[in-house]
Design a protein around this motif. Structure first.
Motif, PDB file in Angstrom:
ATOM      1  N   GLY A  81      -3.143   5.704   7.270  1.00 38.72           N
ATOM      2  CA  GLY A  81      -3.267   4.414   6.593  1.00 38.72           C
ATOM      3  C   GLY A  81      -2.938   4.503   5.112  1.00 38.72           C
ATOM      4  N   LEU A  82      -3.429   5.551   4.474  1.00 41.01           N
ATOM      5  CA  LEU A  82      -3.143   5.772   3.049  1.00 41.01           C
ATOM      6  C   LEU A  82      -1.646   5.965   2.826  1.00 41.01           C
ATOM      7  N   TYR A  88       0.809   4.890   4.686  1.00 40.71           N
ATOM      8  CA  TYR A  88       1.510   3.607   4.837  1.00 40.71           C
ATOM      9  C   TYR A  88       1.337   2.745   3.596  1.00 40.71           C
ATOM     10  N   ARG A  89       0.080   2.576   3.179  1.00 40.64           N
ATOM     11  CA  ARG A  89      -0.229   1.659   2.082  1.00 40.64           C
ATOM     12  C   ARG A  89       0.424   2.068   0.771  1.00 40.64           C
ATOM     13  N   ASN A  90       0.453   3.369   0.480  1.00 39.23           N
ATOM     14  CA  ASN A  90       0.929   3.838  -0.822  1.00 39.23           C
ATOM     15  C   ASN A  90       2.365   4.337  -0.821  1.00 39.23           C
ATOM     16  N   ARG A 129       5.336   1.326   2.946  1.00 44.60           N
ATOM     17  CA  ARG A 129       5.695  -0.073   2.709  1.00 44.60           C
ATOM     18  C   ARG A 129       6.669  -0.231   1.540  1.00 44.60           C
ATOM     19  N   TYR A 130       6.585   0.651   0.562  1.00 50.17           N
ATOM     20  CA  TYR A 130       7.532   0.581  -0.548  1.00 50.17           C
ATOM     21  C   TYR A 130       8.909   1.077  -0.117  1.00 50.17           C
ATOM     22  N   GLU A 156       6.419  -7.182   4.866  1.00 47.98           N
ATOM     23  CA  GLU A 156       5.672  -6.282   5.751  1.00 47.98           C
ATOM     24  C   GLU A 156       5.831  -6.694   7.207  1.00 47.98           C
ATOM     25  N   ASN A 185      -2.908  -4.354  11.614  1.00 46.24           N
ATOM     26  CA  ASN A 185      -2.593  -3.029  11.082  1.00 46.24           C
ATOM     27  C   ASN A 185      -1.095  -2.762  11.232  1.00 46.24           C
ATOM     28  N   GLU A 197       7.493   0.378  -7.870  1.00 45.37           N
ATOM     29  CA  GLU A 197       6.730  -0.243  -6.783  1.00 45.37           C
ATOM     30  C   GLU A 197       6.339  -1.676  -7.135  1.00 45.37           C
ATOM     31  N   GLU A 218       7.475  -4.799  -4.838  1.00 40.49           N
ATOM     32  CA  GLU A 218       6.490  -5.683  -4.203  1.00 40.49           C
ATOM     33  C   GLU A 218       6.690  -7.132  -4.641  1.00 40.49           C
TER      34      GLU A 218
END
Length: 404
Positions: free
Chosen positions: A67-68, A70-72, A75-76, A222, A233, A322, A326
């Motif tokens: 999860g970390l 993906y999030r950090n 996705r970028y 996303e 998720n 980033e 975003e």
């Protein structure tokens, strides 16, 4: 004396060697830790732990950082449509820094004096691990047995055999690294410039014939649903795409690029989900962003990928890029239709409330609605002025294609 060492452990040949070497040759307490970035099932993680304990580790832990990661990071990479050399979705190179940071955190928790990894001296991963360890934990000493001893894979196998380690060594003919963002495959063929990896070197097998459509739905860049099935998720959505793509053996390729250490490198990979998601996302952006948004996104996406590949994730400029990426996703929402075939996929089209083709200003190559011929005449006359001036002053030779 503190003789604890945390080993970044994958269960493969190199890290299996490291356990025995650090324990028996160096007399250290080996704590193995696998930082899972989504490439392993619970069953596989259980087998890896079983293997670590059979090698004699003091303890073993699984650090789930999917999860970390993906999030950090992931996705970028989607926002930036990151494909190294227009080919490779940074399947392994992007995850190494996150694995290294997780290993540092665990090492501090147990008060380890050393951190170890099984990278060779001829690749990029040694830089990624070392650099992150040095930045995040300069007080912890780094141990690198494979690099220091310059061992071949056969030499490692012989060392383990002599110490009673019995495994199916044929499965270790290839170096395989699995993560949610793809699997890399290295072997004797990738050491050449002209040989392809055999079919059985890749993790997936062709299971489906014919073709089928798949719809990927994005909200602000996303991935939110696959074929109408929503997920809170995004990691679950990625897994769904990977499962569908892998059944068609989609996503196989070989990446050739410049390594951090200055030599050319070649590696095979299988990354059905990353390739389909990035290509679908890029198509949606073509319909929803302005030409200058697309231009600057391409420049910064390339820089983001290059810096990430070269272990510069902790450079502050990455946070700046980033933020731009975003912000650019505000209108990148809609459905993308793909068609899956054995070993390949095609992009069919998109549906989006932000589709700039639906503006009503005109139909390309057919009808102009918000301007007439006189507008175009005046526009092109003014647009040509600076080139008229330049060519009148300097001339232009049609035959040679240069100014006189």
């Amino acid at each position: 004396m503190n003789n604890k060492v945390v080993l970044a452990f994958s269960g493969g040949l190199d890290t299996s060697f490291c356990v025995k070497y650090l324990k028996e040759e160096k007399g250290l307490e080996v704590y193995s830790a696998i930082a899972n970035t989504g490439g392993f099932s619970d069953v596989e993680l259980g087998e890896i732990e079983k293997g670590a304990r059979s090698l004699g580790v003091t303890d073993h832990v699984t650090l789930d950082i999917t999860g970390l990661y993906y999030r950090n990071c992931i996705r970028y990479m989607v926002y930036g449509n990151v494909l190294k050399n227009n080919t490779y979705p940074l399947s392994v190179s992007s995850e190494r820094i996150f694995q290294a940071m997780a290993i540092v955190d665990y090492a501090r928790k147990i008060g380890a004096r050393y951190i170890a990894h099984g990278s060779t001296g001829a690749g990029n991963d040694q830089i990624r691990f070392d650099l992150t360890f040095q930045i995040m934990a300069p007080e912890i000493e780094i141990l690198t047995p494979i690099r220091d001893l310059t061992l071949s894979r056969n030499e490692e196998i012989e060392y383990l055999k002599k110490r009673g380690v019995n495994k199916d060594w044929t499965k270790m003919a290839y170096s395989i690294n699995k993560g949610i963002w793809g699997t890399s495959v290295g072997g004797k063929e990738t050491l050449t410039s002209d040989q392809a990896l055999p079919d059985d070197a890749y993790p997936s097998r062709l299971k489906k014939e014919g073709s089928e459509e798949m719809i990927l739905s994005f909200e602000k860049g996303e991935l939110k649903s696959v074929n109408g099935e929503s997920s809170d998720n995004p990691v679950d959505a990625i897994r769904k795409v990977e499962s569908l793509g892998a059944s068609y053996a989609i996503g196989r390729d070989i990446h050739v690029g410049d390594t951090i250490i200055g030599i050319k490198g070649r590696v095979g990979f299988e990354a059905a989900a990353p390739l389909m998601i990035i290509k679908a996302h890029h198509l949606l952006e073509k319909h929803t962003l302005t030409k200058w948004q697309l231009y600057w996104k391409e420049q910064l996406g390339n820089w983001y990928g290059m810096l990430l590949h070269e272990a510069q994730y902790l450079e502050p400029v990455m946070r700046d890029i980033e933020a731009f990426l975003e912000h650019s996703q505000a209108n990148v929402s809609g459905d993308v239709i793909l068609k899956l075939h054995p070993y390949r996929f095609e992009l069919i089209g998109i549906r989006s409330p932000h589709d700039l083709m639906r503006s009503g200003f005109g139909d390309y190559g057919e009808v102009n609605k918000e301007w007439d011929g006189n507008d175009v005449k005046g526009f092109t006359k003014l647009m040509s002025n600076y080139l008229k001036i330049f060519n009148k002053v300097n001339g232009f030779d049609v035959e040679t294609g240069v100014n006189a």
